[in-house]
Write a protein that holds these residues in place. Structure first.
Motif, PDB file in Angstrom:
ATOM      1  N   THR A 150       0.730  -0.983  -0.021  1.00 45.18           N
ATOM      2  CA  THR A 150      -0.715   0.158   0.168  1.00 45.18           C
ATOM      3  C   THR A 150       1.016   0.955  -0.265  1.00 45.18           C
ATOM      4  N   ASP A 151       1.880   1.463   0.746  1.00 42.19           N
ATOM      5  CA  ASP A 151       2.376   2.544   0.668  1.00 42.19           C
ATOM      6  C   ASP A 151       3.589   3.113   0.453  1.00 42.19           C
ATOM      7  N   LYS A 152       4.006   1.691  -1.212  1.00 44.52           N
ATOM      8  CA  LYS A 152       4.139   1.924  -2.336  1.00 44.52           C
ATOM      9  C   LYS A 152       3.511   1.898  -3.698  1.00 44.52           C
ATOM     10  N   GLU A 153       1.990   1.394  -3.278  1.00 43.68           N
ATOM     11  CA  GLU A 153       1.173   1.193  -4.625  1.00 43.68           C
ATOM     12  C   GLU A 153       1.318   0.726  -5.789  1.00 43.68           C
ATOM     13  N   CYS A 154       2.476  -0.895  -5.016  1.00 48.19           N
ATOM     14  CA  CYS A 154       2.486  -1.625  -6.444  1.00 48.19           C
ATOM     15  C   CYS A 154       2.481  -3.028  -5.883  1.00 48.19           C
ATOM     16  N   TRP A 155       3.055  -4.174  -6.573  1.00 51.31           N
ATOM     17  CA  TRP A 155       2.247  -5.435  -6.355  1.00 51.31           C
ATOM     18  C   TRP A 155       3.775  -6.051  -5.915  1.00 51.31           C
ATOM     19  N   SER A 156       4.175  -6.263  -4.723  1.00 50.16           N
ATOM     20  CA  SER A 156       5.360  -7.152  -4.506  1.00 50.16           C
ATOM     21  C   SER A 156       6.598  -8.288  -5.967  1.00 50.16           C
TER      22      SER A 156
END
Ligand code: MLT
Length: 405
Positions: A150-156
């Motif tokens: 959520t903090d980076k707004e991307c998928w791992s």
């Protein structure tokens, strides 16, 4: 008790364009007297070309007679359409695509979402960032993207390849080797392109790493510069590493009639020799019953002499809007990209404003809807997309309003 696919629960928010539609609907409901202009979703505004309408009428009449009635379409699509595609989209560019390598569908959006079905969970997926959200969301829905940070707004588990003004919107080869690489050219959302040598680099890389490129060429008809390839198969070796998707939505205004196709070359094989063409044929035959006969006839008409001339005019009309947007915004001091080989203009928000803040400002103060860059991925923050698909009148009006902000 049934269990749900909880990959859906991990999806952040709603689909970008649904989020925008909801915000706009709420604004309109609260301000019914405002005339809101949409330069947001890339939906066409020009009516279907006369040649297409004639073909539709003719096909509708055929459907009303026992001798010419058509039921289920053939699995891959009618041969008359696949032949028109092979001859016009590929042969004219020196590319030989066999008819059984072309799969007609109801559009590039569903094909790019559905193609994930033929790949395993274990692939490393690389996307250009910003990116058309369907690629990532459809992988997320099938559990291939890991956790949402959520903090980076991307998928791992997704390799994001930044495309910004700094690299001229051409992605660099990633550090982590991907198995599946998504490339959209001309690009949605940035409206930028790769030259043939730049794309060739990706084809060579994919072949070397035994990766597959999913190439979205939905905006191909907007290419105006000679060094931009219209198909990835113009690059040497692309048939062993690339799947190409095309749409009739943008080149011929079929957003409401729905038609597209995907090319899966028979030379494209997994490491154990499995042909991806057979897998996609299996999936297509099982889960899809074909685009309607009347729409496939309409698609065929796009390739008639009259159809080509009329759709060229529509494209010129939208590209005139693109030029108007580019020039006017540049004049106002905005930094703009795209809009030369694509109907999208990608601008830097003023004074480093957040993309969604700029969206709100434009909606509330200018009554103009655009698309926030950050909705397309982390590298889209600070950018904003305007589409050239509006009417010329509304485009001009929207620009006047932005000028008076
Ligand atoms: C967009 O606005 O990005 C496109 O119109 C969406 C689509 O083609 O599905």
């Amino acid at each position: 008790m049934f269990k749900i696919n909880d990959n859906y629960l991990k999806l952040p928010g709603s689909y970008l364009f649904s989020t925008i539609a909801k915000k706009v609907a709420a604004y309109k409901a609260a301000n019914p007297d405002k005339d809101v202009i949409s330069l947001g979703i890339g939906d066409v505004t020009q009516p279907l070309a006369p040649a297409v309408i004639d073909a539709l009428h003719k096909a509708v009449d055929e459907m009303g007679k026992a001798e010419t009635f058509h039921g289920y379409a053939p699995d891959l699509g009618y041969e008359f359409l696949r032949k028109a595609i092979a001859d016009n989209d590929y042969k004219t560019r020196g590319v030989d695509i066999a008819l059984d390598e072309i799969f007609v569908s109801d559009g590039a959006k569903s094909d790019s979402g559905n193609i994930v079905d033929i790949f395993s969970q274990d692939n490393v997926i690389a996307v250009t960032d910003p990116v058309y959200p369907v690629y990532v969301d459809s992988n997320a829905m099938s559990g291939k993207t890991g956790e949402y940070l959520t903090d980076k707004e991307c998928w791992s588990n997704v390799v994001y390849m930044p495309c910004t003004a700094e690299n001229n919107f051409v992605p660099e080869l990633p550090e982590k080797t991907p198995d599946i690489i998504y490339i959209c050219c001309p690009n949605n959302p940035t409206g930028t392109t790769m030259t043939k040598p730049e794309l060739q680099k990706w084809v060579d890389y994919a072949n070397e790493k035994k990766a597959v490129i999913i190439y979205d060429a939905a905006y191909e008809a907007y290419i105006s510069e000679a060094d931009v390839p219209h198909s990835i198969y113009e690059c040497d070796g692309a048939k062993t590493c690339a799947i190409e998707m095309r749409s009739f939505s943008k080149n011929a205004g079929f957003t409401g009639t729905r038609l597209g196709f995907t090319v899966v070359p028979k030379e494209l094989k997994s490491s154990d020799g499995t042909m991806l063409n057979s897998l996609w044929a299996r999936r297509h035959g099982t889960k899809f019953n074909g685009a309607p006969y009347i729409i496939q006839r309409a698609g065929e008409a796009v390739y008639s002499e009259a159809g080509k001339a009329q759709t060229r005019e529509q494209i010129a009309y939208y590209m005139n809007n693109a030029k108007e947007i580019r020039n006017t915004l540049s004049d106002m001091g905005y930094t703009v990209f795209g809009g030369v080989n694509a109907p999208y203009i990608w601008l830097q928000t003023p004074e480093g404003m957040k993309s969604w803040d700029f969206f709100d400002l434009l909606l509330e103060k200018a009554n103009v809807v655009g698309t926030p860059g950050s909705g397309f991925g982390p590298s889209g923050e600070g950018y904003f997309r305007l589409t050239a698909f509006g009417t010329a009148e509304n485009t001009k009006k929207a620009l006047e309003r932005i000028r008076s902000l």
